[in-house]
Design a protein around this motif. Structure first.
Motif, PDB file in Angstrom:
ATOM      1  N   TRP A  95     -21.338   1.010   6.586  1.00 54.05           N
ATOM      2  CA  TRP A  95     -20.262  -0.069   5.806  1.00 54.05           C
ATOM      3  C   TRP A  95     -19.077  -0.160   6.987  1.00 54.05           C
ATOM      4  O   TRP A  95     -18.643   0.577   7.646  1.00 54.05           O
ATOM      5  CB  TRP A  95     -19.947   0.545   4.733  1.00 54.05           C
ATOM      6  N   THR A 109     -18.216  -4.375   3.658  1.00 58.89           N
ATOM      7  CA  THR A 109     -19.198  -5.097   3.914  1.00 58.89           C
ATOM      8  C   THR A 109     -20.308  -4.348   4.438  1.00 58.89           C
ATOM      9  O   THR A 109     -20.057  -3.177   4.948  1.00 58.89           O
ATOM     10  CB  THR A 109     -19.056  -6.309   4.804  1.00 58.89           C
ATOM     11  N   ASP A 110     -21.547  -4.778   4.280  1.00 58.98           N
ATOM     12  CA  ASP A 110     -22.611  -4.136   4.963  1.00 58.98           C
ATOM     13  C   ASP A 110     -23.382  -5.063   5.797  1.00 58.98           C
ATOM     14  O   ASP A 110     -22.903  -6.289   5.905  1.00 58.98           O
ATOM     15  CB  ASP A 110     -23.426  -3.342   4.150  1.00 58.98           C
ATOM     16  N   GLU A 111     -24.499  -4.845   6.266  1.00 63.30           N
ATOM     17  CA  GLU A 111     -25.320  -6.090   7.045  1.00 63.30           C
ATOM     18  C   GLU A 111     -25.648  -7.303   6.240  1.00 63.30           C
ATOM     19  O   GLU A 111     -25.888  -8.166   6.749  1.00 63.30           O
ATOM     20  CB  GLU A 111     -26.345  -5.220   7.788  1.00 63.30           C
ATOM     21  N   ASN A 112     -25.655  -7.066   4.848  1.00 62.74           N
ATOM     22  CA  ASN A 112     -26.180  -8.163   3.952  1.00 62.74           C
ATOM     23  C   ASN A 112     -24.930  -8.953   3.405  1.00 62.74           C
ATOM     24  O   ASN A 112     -25.148  -9.850   2.680  1.00 62.74           O
ATOM     25  CB  ASN A 112     -26.848  -7.546   2.828  1.00 62.74           C
ATOM     26  N   GLY A 113     -23.534  -8.330   3.847  1.00 62.44           N
ATOM     27  CA  GLY A 113     -22.491  -9.196   3.205  1.00 62.44           C
ATOM     28  C   GLY A 113     -21.354  -8.503   2.456  1.00 62.44           C
ATOM     29  O   GLY A 113     -21.290  -7.294   2.598  1.00 62.44           O
TER      30      GLY A 113
END
Length: 168
Positions: A95, A109-113
């Motif tokens: 994150w 955020t993370d890799e998905n939003g």
């Protein structure tokens, strides 16, 4: 989407926060140990049962904290070296928490939003944060991350940093 508020208690010798839901009902408390070389805070339920702990790790240039739930580490939060902006990374989740220290706006955020958007209130008695959370499954970790952000950027508790966000 869920809304929570973290409010720092004023006139206290140690860091102390309350966490409220969208209806302004207190749901958690955060308390620090009064005499400690390092920052160490505990998130409790309303009956003072510990649910999570935030432990500062000694570090000179990059403030670092470990978040534990049920005695097991769930995240390591590290402030990255930046000028005039907030940037934290979290392992093992990958994150990132980015934001504008001057505007008091932060996004996790993370890799998905987007996982969470946070706004620090400008005119409040003690630091107050509004958290907009997409998924409450990591709520205690999100709360702990926001406590770390407050300690590092707004209370000068994070150690040596050149981010321009030390105090207000």
């Amino acid at each position: 989407m869920a809304t929570y508020y973290i409010k720092q208690k004023t006139f206290s010798f140690k860091d102390s926060f309350s966490v409220f839901d969208a209806d302004q009902r207190e749901v958690y408390r955060v308390k620090s140990k009064l005499f400690s070389w390092q920052n160490r805070l505990t998130i409790t339920d309303l009956d003072d049962r510990p649910l999570a702990e935030i432990k500062q790790q000694l570090s000179f240039l990059k403030p670092r904290y470990i978040i534990e739930e049920n005695g097991k580490p769930v995240a390591e939060v590290t402030k990255n070296f930046t000028f005039f902006k907030a940037n934290f990374s979290m392992k093992p989740q990958n994150w990132n928490l980015d934001g504008d220290v001057w505007a008091h706006q932060y996004t996790l955020t993370d890799e998905n939003g987007t996982l969470m958007h946070v706004t620090k209130k400008w005119f409040s008695w003690g630091d107050t944060y509004e958290m907009q959370i997409e998924d409450e499954s990591h709520l205690l970790t999100y709360i702990a991350v926001m406590i770390v952000l407050d300690m590092v950027l707004h209370n000068n508790n994070g150690g040596f940093a050149f981010d321009g966000g030390g105090g207000e």
